[in-house]
Design a protein around this motif. Structure first.
Motif, short mmCIF file in Angstrom:
data_model
loop_
_atom_site.label_atom_id
_atom_site.label_comp_id
_atom_site.label_asym_id
_atom_site.label_seq_id
_atom_site.Cartn_x
_atom_site.Cartn_y
_atom_site.Cartn_z
N UNK A 99 42.24 -34.07 4.38
CA UNK A 99 41.98 -32.99 3.42
C UNK A 99 42.69 -31.72 3.88
N UNK A 100 42.23 -31.16 5.02
CA UNK A 100 42.76 -29.84 5.43
C UNK A 100 44.07 -29.95 6.20
N UNK A 101 44.30 -31.06 6.87
CA UNK A 101 45.49 -31.29 7.72
C UNK A 101 45.58 -30.32 8.89
N UNK A 102 44.52 -29.56 9.13
CA UNK A 102 44.57 -28.54 10.19
C UNK A 102 43.36 -28.59 11.13
N UNK A 103 42.68 -29.71 11.21
CA UNK A 103 41.67 -29.88 12.27
C UNK A 103 40.24 -29.47 11.95
N UNK A 104 39.96 -29.08 10.70
CA UNK A 104 38.60 -28.59 10.46
C UNK A 104 37.69 -29.58 9.72
N UNK A 105 38.23 -30.40 8.83
CA UNK A 105 37.34 -31.17 7.94
C UNK A 105 36.88 -32.50 8.52
N UNK A 106 37.66 -33.11 9.40
CA UNK A 106 37.28 -34.39 10.02
C UNK A 106 37.63 -35.61 9.18
N UNK A 107 38.24 -35.42 8.02
CA UNK A 107 38.45 -36.61 7.17
C UNK A 107 39.61 -37.49 7.63
N UNK A 108 40.40 -37.05 8.60
CA UNK A 108 41.49 -37.90 9.10
C UNK A 108 41.07 -38.65 10.37
N UNK A 109 39.74 -38.76 10.57
CA UNK A 109 39.24 -39.45 11.77
C UNK A 109 39.73 -40.90 11.80
N UNK A 110 40.21 -41.34 12.98
CA UNK A 110 40.68 -42.73 13.13
C UNK A 110 40.27 -43.24 14.50
N UNK A 111 40.55 -44.50 14.74
CA UNK A 111 40.17 -45.13 16.00
C UNK A 111 41.42 -45.67 16.67
N UNK A 112 41.58 -45.35 17.95
CA UNK A 112 42.75 -45.84 18.70
C UNK A 112 42.42 -47.22 19.26
N UNK A 113 43.22 -48.21 18.87
CA UNK A 113 42.97 -49.58 19.37
C UNK A 113 43.82 -49.88 20.60
N UNK A 114 45.02 -49.30 20.64
CA UNK A 114 45.83 -49.42 21.86
C UNK A 114 46.84 -48.29 21.88
N UNK A 115 47.34 -47.96 23.08
CA UNK A 115 48.34 -46.90 23.21
C UNK A 115 47.72 -45.62 23.75
N UNK A 116 48.58 -44.59 23.83
CA UNK A 116 48.13 -43.33 24.45
C UNK A 116 48.42 -42.15 23.52
N UNK A 117 47.43 -41.27 23.39
CA UNK A 117 47.57 -40.11 22.51
C UNK A 117 47.48 -38.82 23.32
#
Ligand SMILES: Cc1cc2nc3c(=O)[nH]c(=O)nc-3n(C[C@H](O)[C@H](O)[C@H](O)COP(=O)(O)OP(=O)(O)OC[C@H]3O[C@@H](n4cnc5c(N)ncnc54)[C@H](O)[C@@H]3O)c2cc1C
Ligand code: FES
Length: 346
Positions: free
Chosen positions: A36-54
């Motif tokens: 939604x916001x694309x800037x860290x406030x709404x939380x709607x882009x929440x995802x789960x990391x299955x492998x790799x490093x962020x």
């Protein structure tokens, strides 16, 4: 680096540039990742990391509060991939971006800036390339020396090389301070966009109701200008309720009067004042706009009582105002949630 998104046993792969946010990389390549916001406030882009490093860019992002580290949850708009990553998420994956334009990165510079009120500035930003977008969309703006991007809606109704924005000052806000503390003519800005689905198709065939407060009027002006240009009001009506505190906070009255006239008065505009009396304007013999006292959403609900159901509703403004309007529409008035499009300004 390569990002693999798995959704219902289907895998989608896209490349992310070094330092590029996972969300932006996916959207740029046409994958309709949830946001939604694309800037860290709404939380709607929440995802789960299955492998790799962020790498987390803003660990304190308000939207990250609901991310459980025990489940490797993260915000796609606030993380970059340090290696190839596999991710999954619960939200919907749109087949393609609804706007029809792929967002991208653009560099521009401020070519004009003027105060509309004591705490609202209008800026024009010129880009070397055309920035494509639909009326009602926004971009994420970055400036040198300020951590993180800020979302701003375009006032223009169609893509071009010069974009118009209005910014309301937030006391001690990062971008507000950058813009309000010194004249910013010729300053460089970079943007990512356009984003957002609070747009109106030319043939949606529904009446429209817009409820907005303060700088939320930006994208709404774009939307209504587009509707007038598309002759949308030949077949449908429009109602705009624009909430401000007091007379000194009013801007864009002339633009609103012009829209009312161009729509042959099929668009009705009501400006609400939440504090003090209704000011007296020079009507020049014409009552193009209605002026009422009160908070914008209750006034809109009362005025639209009995004529809500056939509308598409657009909401834009502070999160509290938007959430309150959604509550009143959906819970109090049994209005269908799928006919509400909104931008929460935070
Ligand atoms: C879709 C959308 C459209 C918007 N359109 C408009 C508009 O047209 N006009 C307008 O005035 N406002 C608009 N806003 C609000 C705008 O994006 C800013 O929140 C507001 O201008 C205050 O910014 P600030 O930098 O002054 O305040 P701050 O409090 O400094 O920052 C506000 C926002 O910036 C981001 N941010 C802050 N710190 C960091 C950090 N360290 N790292 C990463 N990100 C950070 C967060 O998203 C935060 O919510 C919109 C918001 C959204 C979501
Ligand atoms: S889209 Fe990432 S927090 Fe809002």
């Amino acid at each position: 680096v390569k990002i693999t998104v798995s959704k219902k046993e289907i895998e989608y792969k896209f490349e992310a540039n070094s330092g590029e946010r996972v969300l932006y990389a996916g959207l740029r390549q046409g994958l309709g990742l949830p946001h939604e916001c694309a800037t860290g406030t709404c939380g709607s882009c929440k995802a789960r990391l299955k492998s790799g490093e962020l790498k987390q860019l803003w660990p304190d992002a308000p939207g990250a509060k609901s991310c459980k580290s025990s489940k490797n949850e993260f915000l796609m708009c606030q993380n970059t991939a340090q290696s190839d990553c596999e991710v999954s998420f619960r939200g919907k994956l749109a087949d393609q971006l609804e706007s029809g334009y792929l967002p991208n990165y653009y560099e521009g510079r401020v070519v004009d800036a003027n105060y509309l009120t004591a705490d609202v500035i209008r800026i024009l930003v010129e880009f070397e390339q055309v920035v494509p977008f639909r009326a009602g969309q926004f971009v994420v703006v970055n400036v040198e020396g300020l951590e993180g991007g800020r979302a701003y809606s375009m006032v223009n109704c169609a893509g071009g090389t010069t974009l118009e924005f209005i910014v309301k000052q937030l006391p001690e806000g990062g971008f507000s301070s950058w813009l309000f503390d010194s004249p910013r003519l010729n300053s460089k800005l970079s943007i990512f966009g356009a984003l957002g689905n609070a747009t109106l198709g030319a043939d949606e065939g529904k009446d429209i109701l817009c409820i907005t407060g303060g700088s939320g009027i930006a994208g709404i002006i774009a939307l209504l200008t587009q509707a007038v240009d598309d002759n949308y009001f030949d077949k449908n009506t429009g109602h705009l309720f624009f909430g401000i505190k007091a007379e000194q906070d009013l801007f864009f009255r002339d633009r609103l009067v012009a829209l009312v006239e161009k729509s042959n008065r099929k668009l009705q505009v009501t400006i609400t004042f939440s504090m003090g009396d209704i000011p007296k304007f020079d009507y020049a013999g014409k009552e193009d706009i209605n002026y009422l006292s009160g908070n914008v959403t209750p006034v809109a609900m009362q005025q639209m009582s009995g004529q809500l159901q056939d509308n598409l509703v657009f909401l834009a403004g502070p999160p509290g105002m938007v959430d309150d309007a959604i509550r009143r529409l959906v819970i109090d008035a049994a209005f269908p949630v799928h006919n509400i499009r909104y931008d929460k300004f935070g």
